[in-house]
Design an enzyme around this catalytic site. Structure first.
Site, mmCIF file in Angstrom:
data_model
loop_
_atom_site.group_PDB
_atom_site.id
_atom_site.type_symbol
_atom_site.label_atom_id
_atom_site.label_comp_id
_atom_site.label_asym_id
_atom_site.label_seq_id
_atom_site.Cartn_x
_atom_site.Cartn_y
_atom_site.Cartn_z
ATOM 1 N N ASP A 139 52.737 37.433 39.162
ATOM 2 C CA ASP A 139 51.559 38.283 39.261
ATOM 3 C C ASP A 139 51.511 39.214 38.058
ATOM 4 O OD1 ASP A 139 49.557 40.314 40.132
ATOM 5 O OD2 ASP A 139 49.705 39.243 42.033
ATOM 6 N N ASN B 130 44.736 47.934 47.336
ATOM 7 C CA ASN B 130 45.495 46.743 47.735
ATOM 8 C C ASN B 130 46.126 46.899 49.112
ATOM 9 O OD1 ASN B 130 46.904 46.501 44.383
ATOM 10 N ND2 ASN B 130 44.987 45.660 45.150
ATOM 11 N N CYS C 157 37.369 38.615 46.681
ATOM 12 C CA CYS C 157 37.543 39.745 47.593
ATOM 13 C C CYS C 157 37.050 41.053 46.984
ATOM 14 C CB CYS C 157 39.008 39.873 47.992
ATOM 15 S SG CYS C 157 39.600 38.511 49.022
ATOM 16 N N CYS D 246 23.443 48.417 40.907
ATOM 17 C CA CYS D 246 24.211 47.862 42.020
ATOM 18 C C CYS D 246 25.634 48.389 41.869
ATOM 19 C CB CYS D 246 24.160 46.336 42.036
ATOM 20 S SG CYS D 246 24.931 45.552 40.599
#
EC number: 2.7.7.80
Length: 437
Positions: A91, A99, A217, A390
């Site tokens: 990662d 998170n 996500c 937005c």
């Protein structure tokens, strides 16, 4: 301590379950279980499907976990608890506050710590007998193949399309089984690829989807427990492969609907003999540039689309000057209602992108009214500026195109521009008190 090394007196292991033999997949000699191993793993050792031989295979196996986030955390946690010998943890990111609702290996005390290192630290406290190797890097065409070759099974816990193709192709080229899962909003899916003659990811998805149709996500949100459920199931499939029980999902895909609390399997097409990477005459024989192939970046961060020209966009600083000057204009917020409930600029008119796309007459009526009110100060013949905002400056670009098409539909002379970077850029550059989400 590395797999296979025992500090205590050994207890000879023999017989037991463990399913069909896969000794050839386990690297090196399988040493006997120690007294403390037997105590630690006793509840699974008594399962006929696993037994001593299956546990020995686990302790002699290695698994590469790609991504230490919402999926990777439960995957790594249960693999370490089960006694997999070596875990490679890949990662490139660090632990951040947003998170923690789903990435359960990390802690507030480790904010800013590389995720791979944070995960390895937590797993070391869970099972010091498992060797955890953190790789604080992004998987890339230059390093993926060697990393995959160094492990027996790969768990893809990434959250972006380029990495999915990269991991798949590396597993096919290295001859390794791939356990892949994804989770978004209130849904998830799981499949095993390149295992026992089954299809690879490219067999099912030979071409990547258009970048503007992909949601991750960061963009779409996720309920924290959903990747937890999928990651646990992902760990289960890895354990079954590594121990010799065999995967369940290598010919089907498991779909999970959290809102309905329902699982279902769909049968996958068999391996495609015309597949570019695993077919009978492959054209992909080396790893390639997957960001170029997919037209998007290999990141689970919020994506940035580029649909408008520079003349059709303004920065948050430029819009702040318009606001401070009190020049007549209309600001249109096109986020979904659930996001507007979180935070909003008080002078903005809310018209969601979905309403614009659907031509909702009530929303268009509200927009015409707001334009009419603003035009009172600009003069009826003046071109009225419309600014669209937005969260990130992606949906606002789509909305600009729609509004440009509506400019002759009773809106009068208008110029439409979007605000680059959206409200999150406003929060970071203009108003530090504005919430970030």
């Amino acid at each position: 301590m590395a797999a296979g090394k025992r500090a205590e007196g050994s207890v000879l292991g023999g017989g037991g379950g463990g399913g069909e033999s896969q000794e050839s997949e386990a690297p090196g000699p399988l040493l006997p279980l120690s007294r403390l191993d037997i105590r630690r793993y006793s509840r699974q050792l008594v399962l006929p499907e696993l037994g001593v031989s299956g546990q020995l295979r686990l302790s002699g196996s290695s698994v590469l976990v790609v991504g230490c986030g919402g999926l990777g955390c439960p995957v790594a946690q249960y693999l370490a608890a089960a006694g997999v010998g070596r875990l490679g943890l890949v990662d490139p990111d660090v632990v951040e506050l947003d998170n923690l609702h789903r990435q359960v290996l990390h802690r507030e005390s480790r904010l800013g710590t590389p995720k791979a290192r944070s995960a390895a630290s937590a797993l070391g406290e869970l099972n010091s007998r498992v060797r955890c190797v953190p790789y604080e890097l992004a998987l890339s065409p230059s390093n993926a193949l060697q990393l995959v070759r160094d492990h027996d099974v790969v768990a893809d816990c990434s959250d972006n399309v380029p990495t999915r193709y990269l991991v798949n192709d590396a597993c096919v080229l290295a001859g390794k089984p791939l356990v892949s899962a994804s989770a978004l909003r209130l849904e998830g899916q799981l499949a095993v690829y390149n295992h026992r003659g089954g299809p690879c990811y490219r067999c099912l998805f030979p071409k990547p989807p258009p970048p503007e149709t992909v949601t991750n996500c960061a963009d779409g949100g996720v309920l924290g427990v959903v990747p937890g459920i999928l990651g646990t199931l992902q760990a289960l499939e890895v354990i079954k492969i590594a121990s010799g029980m065999g995967a369940t999902c290598h010919g089907s895909m498991l779909l999970f609907d959290a809102l309905e609390g329902r699982f279902r399997h769909i049968k996958l097409r068999p391996r495609d003999p015309r597949c570019a990477v695993c077919g009978d005459h492959p054209t992909v024989t080396a790893l390639q540039d997957y960001e170029e192939f997919c037209g998007s970046s290999a990141t689970d961060k919020c994506r940035a689309l580029h649909l408008l020209s520079g003349e059709e966009r303004v920065s948050v600083e430029e819009y702040k000057r318009v606001l401070d000057s009190r020049a007549p204009h209309v600001l249109v917020d096109v986020r979904p209602p659930v996001e507007v409930d979180i935070c909003r600029l008080p002078h903005a008119l809310h018209v969601s992108l979905s309403k614009l796309e659907g031509g909702d007459e009530g929303s268009l009526k509200s927009l015409r009214q707001r334009i009419h009110e603003a035009r009172q100060g600009a003069g009826d013949s003046a071109v009225l500026p419309l600014y669209v905002v937005c969260k990130l400056g992606n949906d606002s670009q789509k909305a600009v195109r729609i509004l440009q098409g509506l400019s002759q539909n009773g809106l009068g002379p208008i110029s439409v521009k979007d605000i680059r970077g959206g409200l999150m850029a406003w929060a970071s550059k203009i108003d530090e008190e504005f919430p970030q989400y």
